[in-house]
Scaffold this motif. Sequence first.
Motif, short mmCIF file in Angstrom:
data_model
loop_
_atom_site.label_atom_id
_atom_site.label_comp_id
_atom_site.label_asym_id
_atom_site.label_seq_id
_atom_site.Cartn_x
_atom_site.Cartn_y
_atom_site.Cartn_z
N GLU A 1 -5.79 27.63 1.72
CA GLU A 1 -4.52 27.01 2.09
C GLU A 1 -3.78 27.87 3.13
O GLU A 1 -3.21 27.34 4.09
CB GLU A 1 -3.64 26.82 0.85
N VAL A 2 -3.78 29.17 2.96
CA VAL A 2 -3.10 30.06 3.91
C VAL A 2 -3.79 29.97 5.27
O VAL A 2 -3.11 29.89 6.31
CB VAL A 2 -3.08 31.51 3.38
N ASN A 3 -5.11 29.96 5.29
CA ASN A 3 -5.84 29.85 6.56
C ASN A 3 -5.54 28.52 7.24
O ASN A 3 -5.40 28.45 8.47
CB ASN A 3 -7.34 30.01 6.34
N LYS A 4 -5.41 27.46 6.44
CA LYS A 4 -5.09 26.16 7.01
C LYS A 4 -3.69 26.18 7.63
O LYS A 4 -3.48 25.67 8.73
CB LYS A 4 -5.19 25.08 5.93
N ASP A 5 -2.73 26.81 6.94
CA ASP A 5 -1.38 26.92 7.47
C ASP A 5 -1.36 27.76 8.75
O ASP A 5 -0.62 27.45 9.70
CB ASP A 5 -0.44 27.54 6.43
N ILE A 6 -2.15 28.82 8.79
CA ILE A 6 -2.24 29.66 9.99
C ILE A 6 -2.77 28.86 11.16
O ILE A 6 -2.25 28.94 12.29
CB ILE A 6 -3.11 30.91 9.72
N GLN A 7 -3.80 28.05 10.92
CA GLN A 7 -4.36 27.23 11.99
C GLN A 7 -3.34 26.22 12.50
O GLN A 7 -3.22 25.99 13.70
CB GLN A 7 -5.62 26.50 11.50
N ASN B 1 -0.86 28.16 14.61
CA ASN B 1 -1.44 28.50 15.91
C ASN B 1 -1.45 27.28 16.84
O ASN B 1 -1.17 27.40 18.03
CB ASN B 1 -2.86 29.04 15.75
N THR B 2 -1.77 26.13 16.30
CA THR B 2 -1.75 24.90 17.10
C THR B 2 -0.34 24.59 17.58
O THR B 2 -0.15 24.23 18.75
CB THR B 2 -2.30 23.72 16.28
#
Length: 119
Positions: A63-69, A72-73
């Motif tokens: 979930e954290v990686n998804k939020d980071i992506q 970034n977008t």
Amino acid sequence: MSMLARKIQQQNLQQQNQQTNVQTVVVKKPKITVGEKILFVAFAFIMTITAVKIISNQYAIYEVNKDIQKMNTAIEDQYRVNNDLKVQVSELSTYERIWEKASQLGLKLNENNVKVVQK
């Protein structure tokens, strides 16, 4: 006599079989003790809790990686918008355009009021 000998021989075999049956030792399998059962259940419980904890941590990381992506977008999109606005500002701040807008608003150039500023 042969019949009698056979009968006696069969009786002897039956007696030997009965004696060997009596002499057979019954081997009992060792049972699992209560303490071993408790240890097994505790081990299974700990392994289950550990597995659930690992899975929940991996999901949180996902979930954290998804939020980071997503962030970034969004940053890249905002960067593009900012660059487009900079280009638009540079196009709108040209001398010719400013002079054209001033003329439309009725302003005239008075060379006596112009001061040259040097850097």
